[in-house]
Each structure stands twice: as structure tokens, then as C-alpha cells.
Motif scaffolding. Structure first.
Motif, PDB file in Angstrom:
ATOM      1  N   THR A  40     -25.157 -39.890 -40.529  1.00 58.92           N
ATOM      2  CA  THR A  40     -23.886 -39.229 -40.828  1.00 58.92           C
ATOM      3  C   THR A  40     -22.853 -39.633 -39.784  1.00 58.92           C
ATOM      4  O   THR A  40     -23.178 -40.154 -38.717  1.00 58.92           O
ATOM      5  CB  THR A  40     -24.031 -37.699 -40.832  1.00 58.92           C
ATOM      6  OG1 THR A  40     -24.449 -37.263 -39.525  1.00 58.92           O
ATOM      7  CG2 THR A  40     -25.045 -37.258 -41.861  1.00 58.92           C
ATOM      8  N   ASP A  41     -21.612 -39.352 -40.108  1.00 59.97           N
ATOM      9  CA  ASP A  41     -20.501 -39.659 -39.203  1.00 59.97           C
ATOM     10  C   ASP A  41     -19.561 -38.463 -39.221  1.00 59.97           C
ATOM     11  O   ASP A  41     -18.906 -38.186 -40.224  1.00 59.97           O
ATOM     12  CB  ASP A  41     -19.773 -40.924 -39.649  1.00 59.97           C
ATOM     13  CG  ASP A  41     -18.653 -41.304 -38.681  1.00 59.97           C
ATOM     14  OD1 ASP A  41     -18.580 -40.688 -37.608  1.00 59.97           O
ATOM     15  OD2 ASP A  41     -17.878 -42.202 -39.011  1.00 59.97           O
ATOM     16  N   SER A  42     -19.508 -37.778 -38.106  1.00 64.73           N
ATOM     17  CA  SER A  42     -18.685 -36.566 -38.038  1.00 64.73           C
ATOM     18  C   SER A  42     -17.294 -36.833 -37.496  1.00 64.73           C
ATOM     19  O   SER A  42     -16.515 -35.905 -37.289  1.00 64.73           O
ATOM     20  CB  SER A  42     -19.376 -35.521 -37.150  1.00 64.73           C
ATOM     21  OG  SER A  42     -19.547 -36.030 -35.841  1.00 64.73           O
ATOM     22  N   LYS A  43     -16.940 -38.096 -37.241  1.00 69.06           N
ATOM     23  CA  LYS A  43     -15.616 -38.384 -36.697  1.00 69.06           C
ATOM     24  C   LYS A  43     -14.529 -38.105 -37.722  1.00 69.06           C
ATOM     25  O   LYS A  43     -13.439 -37.651 -37.375  1.00 69.06           O
ATOM     26  CB  LYS A  43     -15.566 -39.840 -36.246  1.00 69.06           C
ATOM     27  CG  LYS A  43     -16.480 -40.145 -35.070  1.00 69.06           C
ATOM     28  CD  LYS A  43     -16.355 -41.597 -34.669  1.00 69.06           C
ATOM     29  CE  LYS A  43     -17.271 -41.904 -33.487  1.00 69.06           C
ATOM     30  NZ  LYS A  43     -17.182 -43.320 -33.083  1.00 69.06           N
ATOM     31  N   SER A  68     -22.958 -38.871 -34.292  1.00 66.10           N
ATOM     32  CA  SER A  68     -22.297 -38.684 -33.007  1.00 66.10           C
ATOM     33  C   SER A  68     -22.311 -37.233 -32.558  1.00 66.10           C
ATOM     34  O   SER A  68     -21.999 -36.940 -31.406  1.00 66.10           O
ATOM     35  CB  SER A  68     -20.846 -39.185 -33.094  1.00 66.10           C
ATOM     36  OG  SER A  68     -20.161 -38.524 -34.145  1.00 66.10           O
ATOM     37  N   SER A  69     -22.650 -36.305 -33.460  1.00 60.63           N
ATOM     38  CA  SER A  69     -22.725 -34.882 -33.108  1.00 60.63           C
ATOM     39  C   SER A  69     -24.084 -34.337 -33.515  1.00 60.63           C
ATOM     40  O   SER A  69     -24.745 -34.853 -34.420  1.00 60.63           O
ATOM     41  CB  SER A  69     -21.620 -34.088 -33.808  1.00 60.63           C
ATOM     42  OG  SER A  69     -21.746 -34.181 -35.212  1.00 60.63           O
ATOM     43  N   GLU A  70     -24.490 -33.274 -32.858  1.00 60.31           N
ATOM     44  CA  GLU A  70     -25.802 -32.682 -33.109  1.00 60.31           C
ATOM     45  C   GLU A  70     -25.811 -31.936 -34.436  1.00 60.31           C
ATOM     46  O   GLU A  70     -24.800 -31.398 -34.884  1.00 60.31           O
ATOM     47  CB  GLU A  70     -26.170 -31.727 -31.971  1.00 60.31           C
ATOM     48  CG  GLU A  70     -27.622 -31.279 -31.978  1.00 60.31           C
ATOM     49  CD  GLU A  70     -27.983 -30.485 -30.738  1.00 60.31           C
ATOM     50  OE1 GLU A  70     -29.150 -30.075 -30.609  1.00 60.31           O
ATOM     51  OE2 GLU A  70     -27.075 -30.286 -29.896  1.00 60.31           O
ATOM     52  N   VAL A  71     -26.986 -31.930 -35.086  1.00 56.52           N
ATOM     53  CA  VAL A  71     -27.141 -31.281 -36.376  1.00 56.52           C
ATOM     54  C   VAL A  71     -26.985 -29.767 -36.231  1.00 56.52           C
ATOM     55  O   VAL A  71     -27.323 -29.179 -35.197  1.00 56.52           O
ATOM     56  CB  VAL A  71     -28.524 -31.624 -36.988  1.00 56.52           C
ATOM     57  CG1 VAL A  71     -29.646 -31.118 -36.087  1.00 56.52           C
ATOM     58  CG2 VAL A  71     -28.656 -31.046 -38.388  1.00 56.52           C
TER      59      VAL A  71
END
Length: 438
Positions: free
Chosen positions: A171-174, A217-220
Motif C-alpha cells: 500500500t501507499d499512504s502518501k 510507508s506507514s504502519e498498519v
């Protein structure tokens, strides 16, 4: 005779089975509908704007349409491409779909895998996929049951249901933007695109039966009540390495030193052999294709000649010893060794520096003038100017090797052609009759 009987029996059996082999059906039109009371034997191929399948197909379903709605029974698999796809009913084999938006309804039963590529995929609560889910797209909302593994590459995903084994997802949370405005998704009649939170979220009552592997890039986000049976592995993307300004300066100075070294070695060659340099460059400019082909021949010949010259170290002393001229054997050995060293040094020099110098002079002559360059000064000027282009081209990562190889082939080929032309021209001049001048 036995072979003929076998062929005849096989032919009769094939004739008997012709009526039992289902034929493929091809359907097309603006709207194609297979009613609930219809049963189609064999594979069905449909090309239409809108397709609705409510009946039974005892084979595969292949569809290319803007809209596809399947609520019947497909004994085989589904291969479909379109704008929106709504799947219900029962499927005997794997389904492979590519669309803008896809939805798997609660009444769906898939006995094998689901392979999908779309902007949005939603698996409703109650839907069951007995195999794997392989998905690539922008977002995914998984509320149903996937008995085996889930392999996905998305921007964002939410898991509400059950994954029987491993969940591996990227995934990409940006990108924090939601789904695009509705005006960008016109004519959506079968599927409503849900709003999915950025990143990866595992909601309450969700179950992961195996390992959870996610790259983000971010934790689940794992809500209270969610169950992950296996270990959790978080793979963080590597941050791009920013090049230190000092490294850039060092790289610049390294290339400048390289330019100065090649320039000095090229000037040395021009001072010592101006005629050879000028003649080689002339042949490359006038006969580029011949020079390249000659280089393909001259490079291996020069390496073979190296072995021949090295063999003289042994051959000359042995020859003098066989002639019982022992006093000349030692002197011959020294001469042969000196010749070998001289040839090896010259060959290495031409490979490392000479080819670059000849190529640079050629580039400079193409830019400055089409006329032959005979003076040392103009050769040096062309060398200094063309060497700038040579160094810049060899700094390009994917172009460096090609430039090196081309320079070696052209330099060796041009030198070989110049030597051959000079040899034949000199012989013809010697054989030409003298002209009497009164």
C-alpha cells in the motif's frame, strides 16, 4: 496393416463423438441477455455494450463489454474486460477480470481464484472465494471470505472479512486523496465506488489465518477485535538516497582528471605519429561503415598477433640453437622479448588511450571541417574539442559500454584500412611507369 486398422478405428470413434463435443457460441449486439431459464453448452463469447447473464453456461464465459452483470451459474471460468463488472452467482473455475470498478456480491460463490485489475474492487460480506485473490489497483475493500491467500498491490485497502491464509499487500499512504469526483466516472450503473481509507486498515472482526506481510510507508491500523494468527512483517520502502554535494564535486573532479589524462595521452600520440593519426581519422570519416567492419576483423587479429609475437621469444632462440649459433641465441631472445614488450605496450596503449584519442579527433574534425587535417596543431585542437563529447557520452550509464566498444572498433578499423590503402597505393606507385619530362 495393423496401423491402418488403428487409424480407421480412431477415425470412427472421433465421428461418434462429434455430436458430444460442445461448440463455442459467439454473441454480439448492443445488449445481450441470457435469461434465467436458458442453458448454454460449451463456451460463450460475448461482445456488446451491456451484458447480463442470469442463466447457466456449461463452459467458460468470455466477455468484452462496457457493463457485465453475472447472476447465473458459470460451470467454467470467466474472462472479462469492461468498465464495470458485477459478479453474483456460482463459478466453477477461476475468474479473471479487468475493469474500472468491480464488485463481488454477497451471493457469489467462487470455487477457484479471482484475479482482478481495476481502480476499485469490493468484495461484499457473505461472498466466498475458495481460492486466492490476486489484485492490482487503486483501492480494495474486502468484506467477504477468501479461503486461501490474498496478494495485492494497491494504494489503500480495508479488510473486514476473513482471509484463510496469508495476506501479502503493498500500500501507499502518501496519497491522501479519496476517490475521484463522480463527474470523472460517468455511466456507472452497476457498481458504486466506495470510499476507502488511506493505507491498510484491518477492522474489527476481521480474521487473518496466516502471516500478515505489508509494505507501506506507514504502519498498519489493526482495530481491537481483529485477529491475526501468524506473524506480522512490516516492510518499509527504502528512502531515496540523497547524493552528498561533496560526492558531486568529487565526481566532477574525477571526470576532469580523466579528461586531462586522455588529452595528455592523445597529444603524445599526435606529436609522435601525426601522419598515422590524420590518416586513420580520414578513413573513419570517409569510409565509416568499412572502418567499422574492418575493426571487427582487426581487433581479434591484433590479439592473435600478440600470441604470435610472444611465441617468437621461444622460436628465435630455438632456431639459433638448432643452427648451433649459440652466441646469437641469447641476443635473439633479448630482441624477441623486447619486441613482445613493445607490441604489448603499444596494443594496451591503443586500447586504453589511442581509441579514445582517435574517436575524439574524428568528432572534432566532423564539427570543425570536412577537409583532412595534417598539422599537429589542428589535430590537437580537434582532440581537445571532441574529447569533451567523448567524456560526456561515457558518463551516461547505459551508453558507456556502447561508446567504448564503438571507439575501439572504429579506431582499429580506421588504422587497418589506412595501412591497407597506403600499402596498395605505394605498390601501385612503384609499378607505375615513369613519365618522361622534356
Amino acid at each position: 496393416m495393423r496401423s491402418i486398422l488403428v487409424l480407421m478405428v480412431g477415425w470412427l470413434v472421433s465421428l461418434a463423438l462429434v455430436d458430444r463435443v460442445p461448440a463455442a457460441e459467439f454473441l454480439s449486439g448492443q445488449t445481450v441477455t441470457i435469461a434465467a431459464d436458458e442453458t448454454w453448452e460449451g463456451d460463450v463469447y460475448i461482445f456488446a455494450q451491456s451484458v447480463k447473464v442470469e442463466g447457466t453456461i456449461n463452459g467458460d464465459l468470455v466477455v468484452y463489454a462496457q457493463r457485465l452483470h453475472v447472476s447465473g451459474t458459470i460451470e467454467g471460468g470467466v474472462i472479462a474486460a469492461g468498465q464495470e463488472i458485477l459478479l453474483e452467482g456460482t463459478y466453477g473455475r477461476s475468474c479473471r477480470i479487468a475493469c474500472q470498478a468491480a464488485r463481488v456480491e454477497a451471493s457469489t460463490r467462487m470455487k477457484r481464484d479471482l484475479v482482478a485489475a481495476s481502480y476499485s474492487l469490493e468484495v461484499d460480506k457473505g461472498a466466498a472465494i475458495d481460492g486466492d485473490l490476486i489484485y492490482a489497483g487503486f483501492q480494495a475493500m474486502l468484506k467477504g471470505t477468501i479461503e486461501d491467500d490474498v496478494w495485492a498491490a494497491v494504494n489503500r485497502a480495508e479488510v473486514f472479512g476473513k482471509v484463510g491464509r496469508e495476506l501479502s499487500i503493498t500500500t501507499d499512504s502518501k496519497n491522501q486523496q479519496g476517490p475521484p469526483p463522480s463527474q470523472y466516472w460517468q455511466d456507472m450503473q452497476l457498481v458504486d465506488i466506495p470510499t476507502v481509507s488511506p493505507g491498510l486498515t484491518i477492522h474489527q472482526d476481521a480474521t487473518i489465518g496466516g502471516k500478515l506481510t505489508y509494505q507501506s510507508s506507514s504502519e498498519v491500523t489493526i482495530d481491537d477485535g481483529a485477529k491475526v494468527t501468524g506473524p506480522i512483517e512490516w516492510i518499509q520502502p527504502e528512502k531515496p538516497v540523497q547524493q552528498d554535494p561533496q560526492d558531486k564535486i568529487a565526481y566532477f573532479w574525477g571526470q576532469l582528471k580523466r579528461y586531462a589524462t586522455l588529452l595528455a595521452m592523445g597529444i603524445l600520440m599526435v606529436v609522435c605519429c601525426p601522419t598515422t593519426c590524420g590518416g586513420t581519422v580520414d578513413q573513419i570519416v570517409q569510409r565509416p561503415i568499412l572502418s567499422l567492419l574492418a575493426g571487427i576483423l582487426a581487433v581479434p587479429l591484433s590479439i592473435i598477433a600478440l600470441g604470435v609475437v610472444a611465441g617468437l621469444i621461444l622460436a628465435i632462440p630455438m632456431a639459433f640453437g638448432w643452427l648451433t649459433l649459440d652466441g646469437l641465441a641469447v641476443a635473439g631472445a633479448f630482441i624477441a622479448a623486447f619486441g613482445t614488450v613493445l607490441y604489448v605496450g603499444s596494443l594496451a596503449y591503443f586500447f586504453i588511450f589511442g581509441a579514445a584519442a582517435v574517436t575524439s579527433i574524428t568528432l572534432g574534425r566532423i564539427v570543425f571541417s570536412d577537409h583532412p587535417i595534417v598539422s599537429r596543431g589542428r589535430l590537437m585542437l580537434s582532440l581537445a574539442f571532441g574529447l569533451v563529447f567523448y567524456v560526456v557520452l561515457t558518463c551516461v550509464p547505459y551508453l558507456r559500454v556502447g561508446v567504448f566498444v564503438a571507439a575501439i572498433l572504429f579506431a582499429f578499423g580506421g588504422l587497418f584500412v589506412w595501412m591497407m590503402v597506403g600499402l596498395f597505393v605505394s605498390q601501385s606507385e612503384k609499378q607505375a611507369p615513369a613519365t618522361k619530362v622534356s
